[in-house]
Structures are given as C-alpha cells and as structure tokens.
Design a protein around this motif. Structure first.
Motif, PDB file in Angstrom:
ATOM      1  N   ILE A  97       1.335 -11.737  -8.885  1.00  0.00           N
ATOM      2  CA  ILE A  97       1.043 -10.319  -8.698  1.00  0.00           C
ATOM      3  C   ILE A  97       2.402  -9.567  -8.673  1.00  0.00           C
ATOM      4  N   VAL A  98       2.399  -8.463  -9.623  1.00  0.00           N
ATOM      5  CA  VAL A  98       3.431  -7.704  -9.818  1.00  0.00           C
ATOM      6  C   VAL A  98       3.656  -6.636  -8.785  1.00  0.00           C
ATOM      7  N   MET A  99       4.716  -6.412  -8.121  1.00  0.00           N
ATOM      8  CA  MET A  99       4.637  -5.283  -7.206  1.00  0.00           C
ATOM      9  C   MET A  99       5.825  -4.450  -7.278  1.00  0.00           C
ATOM     10  N   TRP A 100       5.486  -3.290  -6.755  1.00  0.00           N
ATOM     11  CA  TRP A 100       6.940  -2.219  -6.633  1.00  0.00           C
ATOM     12  C   TRP A 100       6.504  -1.462  -5.180  1.00  0.00           C
ATOM     13  N   ASP A 101       7.729  -1.464  -4.364  1.00  0.00           N
ATOM     14  CA  ASP A 101       7.471  -0.893  -3.049  1.00  0.00           C
ATOM     15  C   ASP A 101       7.922   0.584  -2.924  1.00  0.00           C
ATOM     16  N   GLY A 102       7.962   1.121  -3.995  1.00  0.00           N
ATOM     17  CA  GLY A 102       8.092   2.513  -3.952  1.00  0.00           C
ATOM     18  C   GLY A 102       9.634   3.262  -4.025  1.00  0.00           C
TER      19      GLY A 102
END
Length: 468
Positions: A97-102
C-alpha cells in the motif's frame, strides 16, 4: 486458492442475470486471468491528483499487488448497439500500500499491511469501438459501473470507470486487457481507499447458434437448416454457378445468371431444357432452333430450308405456274400471268375488247328468232371464249339489239333472248356464270338507220362490254 474457488462459484451463479457481450452472434462472453491492484491513486502527495494517478502508472515492482494465479473471472452479455453489461469477480492479496505522511519533503513510501485478502465484485456497462473503427481484430472499449470491495475486515462501495483493449485471435477467442479506476466511498477507515485495478486474461465468446453447421449463425442464415456458403448468407449453391439453389431453376447443373442458373450449350439464350435444338444456336421464337431462310419455320421442320416459304406449306414457297409472282392458290388466272393488283390475271386491254366486239358483231340470228343463222358462229363463239378465259376475274356484259320491225315489246323480248343465247353459248365453253351478264335493249339503241335493209342488218346485233 480456496477463495478463488468461492469466487468462481459465485460468478457462475449470477451468469443467468448478468449481461455483457462482444457481438450479437455470440452474445455471451467469459474471461479469466490475473489482476493487479495499485493503491497509489489514494496515497496523496505534494504533486496533487495528477501526480498520484499518473506519475508511476507502470511501477509494477513497487506499487502493484499481483496474485500469481487466475485471480479474476467475468461473465458478460451483449445488449445491442455496441453496448454490453457484465459482472466481474476478483481476488488478490495486498502486501503493498503506497503511503504519504503529509511532509512535503517526504516522498511516497510503501507499507506491507500484513497480506490482506482483497475481494471485489463489480458490475459494468461497456461500449465497444470495434465496429466504429471497422476492425475484426482490435477492440478498444470504455466502461462505467460500480462494485463492492472487501479488504481485510473492511468493506466499501466504489464507482468505477475504465478502458479496455481486446485482441481477437479468432472470432471467439481473444486477449483482454483492461484498467479500472475505483473511487471508494465509506467510513474513515484507513483501508477504505480508492485504487486502480488492472486485468489481463483470455476471453471466450459463445452462445451463437448454427443449426446446419455451415459457419453462419442462424440469426444471419437465410437457410438455417441447410448448410450453405457465407457469401450467400448460409444458403447452398449445389452446382457452384454462383446462384443460390432457391433462385436457381437448374440447381444441380451449372448455368448462367441470365437464365436463372440453367445451362445453354449453344449460347442462343434458350436453356438446354427448353431448347429443341440444344447443340445448334437458334431463335427463341423457334425454341432455340435455327431458321436458315428466315421464313419462320425451323430448319428441322422445313422441307425447303434454304428457300423461304410459308408454314402452311411446310416452309416451301407456294407454286406459281404462270410465274407472275402470285401463288396459284391466290391466282384467279393461275395459267396466265397478271399483276397481283388484279389477282394474278391480266388487265383487259383495248385490243382484247376490240377483238371481242368484232367477233360478237358477226354473230347473226335467224329473222325473228334467237337461233344462230350462219355456220361460222360457233368458231366466233370459240374465239370469244378463248379471250374471256384470259380475264377470269373480269366481268362482261352481253348486249342484245334489234331493228325496228315488229312491236317494241316483241323486239325487247327478242333482244333479251338473243343476248342470253350468246351468254349460254359462252357458259357452255367454260366461262364462269359469275363473269357474264346479259341484257336486251330491243330497238332502242340503233347504230344505223332502220329505213334501209343494210341499216337494219347493222342494228340486228350483239355487243360485248367490260363491266368496271
């Protein structure tokens, strides 16, 4: 694989109520193959929506979740006008699952959620462009629909949109590629995520009916119960002459289209079956037989095939004994030449009339009687008859005249009797009664004086005149 088996059973159960199709000949289609799930579309990031969806569309190794087995199954049915509707079930195992922490300085990263099981059931409406581009191999399409996704312990609905491309190896088997964006709707559960799903598989079309097994489906087959040829819409052409049997008057013998499929060996435009002379070119009016002299009598029936003649005389000309151009059967004078305008008889000339009158004037009668006086009268009558026979279609009048001796009544009767005597003498010599008439004028038409014996002799006479 136990999950895939459950999915396969579920899809097969809904085949009867689902629709999708490739064409109207084979309305049903079933496809199976592998699918890939990519969650980058919902990872967010500093690049915005375009960066999420299109920056790494084919980053298979880092972003795609692929189950290395048959992982999707679809059933579809054609509904007309290039549209089809269908149902697809898929299973996958999510370990990326591709994520981005902001953090704007932080790039995307991939997590492993613990091998979550993914199940999807989706319905769609598909539009094929294959007919529009007039291709039988390349089949591009767009589709819209919705579905429901089960991801681990979470589940959510989606609205789907995508595109596909199918390559048809045969009429019924093809390679199907598709990609679908699934917009997720649900709670704040972090697993409720929009995502892209890609599929690659084999598609089979089926359901077309071909009763006679000629390769033309019944719905397009003009002769669905008799094997035929595709170029004739499934109808047979037994003799191979390019004319279907139903329109071929001679279906078992090759022939010409102009003759409804029947042969014409001599090429005269009359079919052999109707041609009385099938090996000789002839005329349609004579059942295909030739007519060399063009008299309307076929040579085979013509007793004079090189000389024109009437049918009534077996194709031979009528005899013309006097050679005047008037056939004997129409010639009133068959032994004497004459013009056709006078029925083959000669016209009465002035010389002939003078000769008749001369002979008639020397026919003398006994005094007061209608009997002939001199011995040479028969010769004169013979000469008159010979002349009259040359003019068989002309009419003549025999006139009787007297001098003034005796009463008018007696002279009238005497003149009539003398004219009749000449007429009867000519009838006895073969002249037709229809050609002769007689009349008496008594003493009313003298040609000389009645005061002298010589004049009276001239007045006692008979004359011949032509009736016109």
């Amino acid at each position: 694989m136990k999950h895939l088996n459950k999915l396969f059973v579920a899809v097969m159960m809904v085949m009867g109520i689902s629709s999708h199709a490739q064409d109207s000949n084979n309305p049903w289609a079933i496809a199976f193959g592998v699918n890939a799930v990519d969650f980058r579309t919902s990872a967010g990031g500093p690049g915005g929506w375009l960066d999420d969806h299109f920056s790494q569309p084919f980053n298979v190794k880092e972003n795609w979740n692929i189950l290395p087995s048959v992982s999707y199954l679809s059933v579809s049915r054609y509904v007309g006008s290039n549209f089809s509707v269908g149902l697809q079930g898929s299973v996958n195992k999510i370990d990326k699952i591709v994520m981005w922490d902001g953090n704007p300085s932080q790039d995307h990263y991939v997590i492993n959620p613990g091998d979550l099981m993914y199940y999807g059931i989706d319905g769609n409406v598909k539009y094929s462009f294959m007919n529009l581009i007039k291709s039988k191999v390349i089949d591009p399409s767009l589709h819209l629909g919705g579905g429901y996704t089960f991801l681990g312990d979470s589940s959510f609905g989606t609205v789907n949109a995508g595109a596909g491309l199918t390559f048809w190896f045969t009429e019924n088997v093809g390679l199907a590629l598709a990609t679908t964006y699934k917009k997720a709707f649900g709670t704040s559960d972090p697993l409720v995520r929009s995502h892209a799903q890609h599929t690659a598989g084999i598609v089979f079309k089926f359901g077309g009916k071909d009763t006679d097994g000629d390769g033309v489906y019944d719905k397009d087959d003009a002769c669905p119960e008799v094997a035929g040829l595709k170029q004739f819409n499934g109808c047979p052409d037994t003799d191979g002459d390019g004319i279907i049997d139903s329109e071929d008057a001679c279906p078992e013998v090759a022939g010409l289209a102009s003759l409804k499929g029947c042969p014409d060996a001599d090429g005269d435009g009359v079919t052999d079956a109707e041609d009385a002379c099938p090996n000789e070119a002839g005329l349609a009016s004579l059942k295909g037989c030739p007519d060399a002299d063009k008299d309307g009598v076929a040579d085979k029936d013509d007793k004079c095939p090189t000389v024109a003649g009437p049918k009534e005389n077996a194709g031979c000309p009528w005899p013309d004994s006097d050679k005047d151009g008037v056939a004997d059967k129409d010639d009133a004078c068959p032994e004497v030449a004459g013009p056709a305008s006078n029925k083959g008889c000669p016209e009465v000339t002035e010389e002939a009339m003078d000769a008749l009158k001369s002979q008639a004037r020397f026919i003398y009668f006994n005094s007061g009687k209608s009997t002939f006086k001199t011995a040479d009268v028969p010769k004169r009558l013979d000469a008159m008859a010979a002349l009259l026979k040359n003019y068989a279609n002309s009419e003549f009048l025999i006139e009787g005249h007297t001098d003034s001796d005796g009463s008018d009544a007696f002279n009238q009767k005497l003149s009539e009797a003398r004219a009749a005597a000449v007429k009867n003498a000519l009838l006895d010599r073969g002249i037709s009664s229809s050609k002769l008439k007689s009349v008496g004028y008594g003493e009313s038409m003298p040609v000389s004086t009645n005061k002298t014996a010589a004049g009276k002799a001239l007045n006692r006479r008979t004359e011949v005149k032509l009736i016109k």
